[in-house]
Design an enzyme around this catalytic site. Structure first.
Site, PDB file in Angstrom:
ATOM      1  N   ASP A  65       0.849  -1.189   0.000  1.00  0.00           N
ATOM      2  CA  ASP A  65       0.000   0.000   0.000  1.00  0.00           C
ATOM      3  C   ASP A  65       0.884   1.239   0.000  1.00  0.00           C
ATOM      4  O   ASP A  65       2.097   1.153   0.168  1.00  0.00           O
ATOM      5  CB  ASP A  65      -1.033  -0.003   1.138  1.00  0.00           C
ATOM      6  CG  ASP A  65      -0.441   0.005   2.532  1.00  0.00           C
ATOM      7  OD1 ASP A  65       0.787  -0.115   2.660  1.00  0.00           O
ATOM      8  OD2 ASP A  65      -1.207   0.138   3.507  1.00  0.00           O
ATOM      9  N   TYR A  67       2.964   4.747   0.704  1.00  0.00           N
ATOM     10  CA  TYR A  67       3.625   5.350   1.861  1.00  0.00           C
ATOM     11  C   TYR A  67       2.620   6.254   2.576  1.00  0.00           C
ATOM     12  O   TYR A  67       1.808   6.925   1.934  1.00  0.00           O
ATOM     13  CB  TYR A  67       4.822   6.192   1.412  1.00  0.00           C
ATOM     14  CG  TYR A  67       5.917   5.425   0.715  1.00  0.00           C
ATOM     15  CD1 TYR A  67       6.574   4.369   1.344  1.00  0.00           C
ATOM     16  CD2 TYR A  67       6.315   5.772  -0.570  1.00  0.00           C
ATOM     17  CE1 TYR A  67       7.599   3.676   0.709  1.00  0.00           C
ATOM     18  CE2 TYR A  67       7.343   5.085  -1.218  1.00  0.00           C
ATOM     19  CZ  TYR A  67       7.975   4.037  -0.582  1.00  0.00           C
ATOM     20  OH  TYR A  67       8.991   3.359  -1.212  1.00  0.00           O
ATOM     21  N   PHE A  78       6.540   1.919  -4.393  1.00  0.00           N
ATOM     22  CA  PHE A  78       7.952   2.118  -4.025  1.00  0.00           C
ATOM     23  C   PHE A  78       8.496   3.497  -4.403  1.00  0.00           C
ATOM     24  O   PHE A  78       9.600   3.854  -4.035  1.00  0.00           O
ATOM     25  CB  PHE A  78       8.858   1.019  -4.623  1.00  0.00           C
ATOM     26  CG  PHE A  78       8.568  -0.357  -4.108  1.00  0.00           C
ATOM     27  CD1 PHE A  78       8.897  -0.717  -2.810  1.00  0.00           C
ATOM     28  CD2 PHE A  78       7.941  -1.302  -4.913  1.00  0.00           C
ATOM     29  CE1 PHE A  78       8.626  -1.985  -2.319  1.00  0.00           C
ATOM     30  CE2 PHE A  78       7.655  -2.571  -4.442  1.00  0.00           C
ATOM     31  CZ  PHE A  78       7.999  -2.917  -3.139  1.00  0.00           C
ATOM     32  N   HIS A 187      11.219  -9.385  -0.054  1.00  0.00           N
ATOM     33  CA  HIS A 187      10.864  -7.961  -0.116  1.00  0.00           C
ATOM     34  C   HIS A 187      12.129  -7.120   0.079  1.00  0.00           C
ATOM     35  O   HIS A 187      13.028  -7.520   0.820  1.00  0.00           O
ATOM     36  CB  HIS A 187       9.839  -7.653   0.979  1.00  0.00           C
ATOM     37  CG  HIS A 187       9.142  -6.352   0.804  1.00  0.00           C
ATOM     38  ND1 HIS A 187       9.681  -5.166   1.251  1.00  0.00           N
ATOM     39  CD2 HIS A 187       7.963  -6.039   0.219  1.00  0.00           C
ATOM     40  CE1 HIS A 187       8.854  -4.165   0.955  1.00  0.00           C
ATOM     41  NE2 HIS A 187       7.803  -4.667   0.323  1.00  0.00           N
TER      42      HIS A 187
END
Length: 221
Positions: A65, A67, A78, A187
């Protein structure tokens, strides 16, 4: 129901926009944005689609989701706005690109330049309340982004899907792997990277090698 999104996606997703769950989702989002500080700003909720038209799409990166800090989210997973310091996951992405392709870490964390080359930077949930990670999960976004992945899988060929971490890998169950190239790794967050689950994956060079094989232009990471 009319959603402001790039015309190429409007055609692909028109049926989704008319479903009851999506109407409820948009009602929830409108209410949240009117009563709380939410990110990204309203005009950027569908930025991932606006910067990467369906016809241009070559690569999909799946995030979780947006920031949730002020000024960070710009609708691309990202990615952060120009002038914003890089979050830890983005730093690790750039470090892997540097090690993999010998490309220096850039001055900006805004990944619009990737999107414009055909990289769909798709968060599973497209909105969030300020300071509350995951606050808009379970409201319908996940169903919508599952549908997006299924549409890409069924209607396109030779797309590279980069699945980073367990959450993205679960979304990958929607992909027809007989016609697309799927790369999986940990990740890029420090928690995962420090356990040896991120660095050395070479996803960026592998993506470009595949695209070149398929007579497609590689990504300038």
């Amino acid at each position: 129901m009319q959603v402001k999104i790039h015309e190429s996606w409007q055609n692909v997703l028109v049926e989704e926009f008319d479903k009851d769950y999506f109407r409820s989702l948009i009602s929830f989002v409108k209410n949240e944005y009117s009563s709380n500080k939410c990110f990204p700003k309203g005009s950027q909720i569908f930025s991932a689609f606006d910067h990467c038209p369906f016809d241009n799409l070559k690569v999909v990166i799946i995030g979780q989701d947006p920031y949730h800090g002020v000024g960070q989210a710009n609708g691309l997973c990202f990615s952060v706005n120009d002038g914003i310091s890089f979050p830890p996951s983005l730093i690790n992405i750039f470090k892997e690109i540097e090690a993999d392709l010998n490309i220096a870490i850039p001055l900006t964390g805004n990944l619009e330049r990737w999107a414009k080359q055909g990289v769909l930077l798709l968060n599973a949930t497209l909105t969030v309340r300020e300071g509350e990670a995951g606050s808009h999960q379970g409201k319908g976004w996940e169903q919508f982004t599952d549908a997006v992945i299924q549409k890409i899988s069924s209607e396109k060929e030779n797309v590279v899907f980069l699945l980073w971490g367990s959450f993205a890998k679960q979304k990958g169950s929607k992909i027809d792997r007989s016609k697309h190239f799927v790369l999986e790794t940990g990740h890029p967050s420090p928690l995962s990277a420090n356990r040896g689950l991120w660095f050395g994956n070479k996803h960026f060079s592998k993506t470009n090698e595949y695209l070149i094989q398929k007579n497609l232009k590689p990504i300038n990471w």
